[in-house]
Scaffold this motif. Sequence first.
Motif, PDB file in Angstrom:
ATOM      1  N   UNK A  82       0.868  -1.176   0.000  1.00 60.73           N
ATOM      2  CA  UNK A  82       0.000   0.000   0.000  1.00 60.73           C
ATOM      3  C   UNK A  82       0.907   1.229   0.000  1.00 60.73           C
ATOM      4  N   UNK A  83       0.793   2.069  -1.039  1.00 63.20           N
ATOM      5  CA  UNK A  83       1.674   3.228  -1.173  1.00 63.20           C
ATOM      6  C   UNK A  83       0.853   4.501  -1.373  1.00 63.20           C
ATOM      7  N   UNK A  84       1.519   5.628  -1.185  1.00 61.94           N
ATOM      8  CA  UNK A  84       0.874   6.930  -1.397  1.00 61.94           C
ATOM      9  C   UNK A  84       0.912   7.243  -2.893  1.00 61.94           C
ATOM     10  N   UNK A  85      -0.272   7.267  -3.528  1.00 65.62           N
ATOM     11  CA  UNK A  85      -0.340   7.512  -4.970  1.00 65.62           C
ATOM     12  C   UNK A  85      -1.796   7.759  -5.345  1.00 65.62           C
ATOM     13  N   UNK A  86      -2.015   8.578  -6.393  1.00 67.87           N
ATOM     14  CA  UNK A  86      -3.356   8.819  -6.920  1.00 67.87           C
ATOM     15  C   UNK A  86      -3.486   8.130  -8.272  1.00 67.87           C
ATOM     16  N   UNK A  87      -4.435   7.216  -8.397  1.00 68.32           N
ATOM     17  CA  UNK A  87      -4.604   6.480  -9.648  1.00 68.32           C
ATOM     18  C   UNK A  87      -4.904   7.406 -10.814  1.00 68.32           C
ATOM     19  N   UNK A  88      -5.667   8.494 -10.570  1.00 71.74           N
ATOM     20  CA  UNK A  88      -6.048   9.389 -11.666  1.00 71.74           C
ATOM     21  C   UNK A  88      -4.840  10.108 -12.278  1.00 71.74           C
ATOM     22  N   UNK A  89      -3.701  10.085 -11.593  1.00 71.94           N
ATOM     23  CA  UNK A  89      -2.503  10.697 -12.165  1.00 71.94           C
ATOM     24  C   UNK A  89      -1.905   9.841 -13.273  1.00 71.94           C
TER      25      UNK A  89
END
Length: 330
Positions: free
Chosen positions: A154-161
């Motif tokens: 689980x990582x810090x990231x936005x899929x929409x990017x």
Amino acid sequence: MKKWIIILSGLLLAQLVLAVAVNLMSEDYNAFEPQESLLAFDVKAVEGLQIEDGQNSLVLKQQDDQWRLPESGDFPADQDAVERLLDELAGLERGWPVATTPEAAKRFKVDKNAFERKLTLLGKDESEVVLYVGTSPGFRKVHVRPAGEEAVYAVVFNTWEANAKASDWIDKDILKLDANQVIRLEMPDFVLERDGEVLKVADLGAEEETKEEEARALVDKLADLRIQSLLDSEVESEYQQAEPELEIKLVRESGDPLIYRFFKSEEEAYYLLKRSDWEPYFKVAAFVLEPIKEIGRENLVQAKTEETPKETAESNASAEAGMVTPEVKE
């Protein structure tokens, strides 16, 4: 008494075992602190990026130090957006895995056949780094799995990017110009021409003057024109012989004149634009073009304002100061 000694000794032993176990777990946890990079790659060595979402597939490639979209006629991509995504991927850190089984990979949608996103980084030596992006366990967090590994993180990231549509990656500011370089603007109802630092309406009447702020605002709107997306090449032929809703000619200090031809699309949300220096047709939001389309000569011209007594006196004083008194001969 002997019974109590045995009981207390047992409790003491249990506490010692628990303490040792906690200590071992703590050391093991620290060993998996997110300090190691999740993906091993050099941002500067990446020459290509493929993004898949199960339905769409997008390719970005670097050509002559610029990111482009090969499947959209090598149209320029948003350089900042691409570099920002690569930097984020390089900054992902490996923490505790949340799962390590093939079943979990499918459940978290990071399986090779079931994923939210599949990101493939292409290197100069044709090497590949693949990351599967899946479900979100919380705000700004997603499950990911590097290809070749079973562990899910689980990582810090936005899929929409990491969207897989070209419209999310094109350079939407590609048509922007330097408004200070504009020397002439021709619209159906009027013409603007540069006069020193300002733009003025051509062929003014004796009692007319230009609303300079409005004229500047119009030029700024065109110079800062932002596109939404590219029109599909299959649809372009429908507009090649059509009459435009609006045609504008813009002349700069250097370079060829630019012709803007705007067409009304079937959808009311946008207009289509064909600019003379670009092959593709662009979609432009209706709310961007409507204010330009509605401007007429009456919006840029006003009656000359009368000079105030103070301005008249200053003008007369300046004229008198410039007069030369003729010498009187005796």
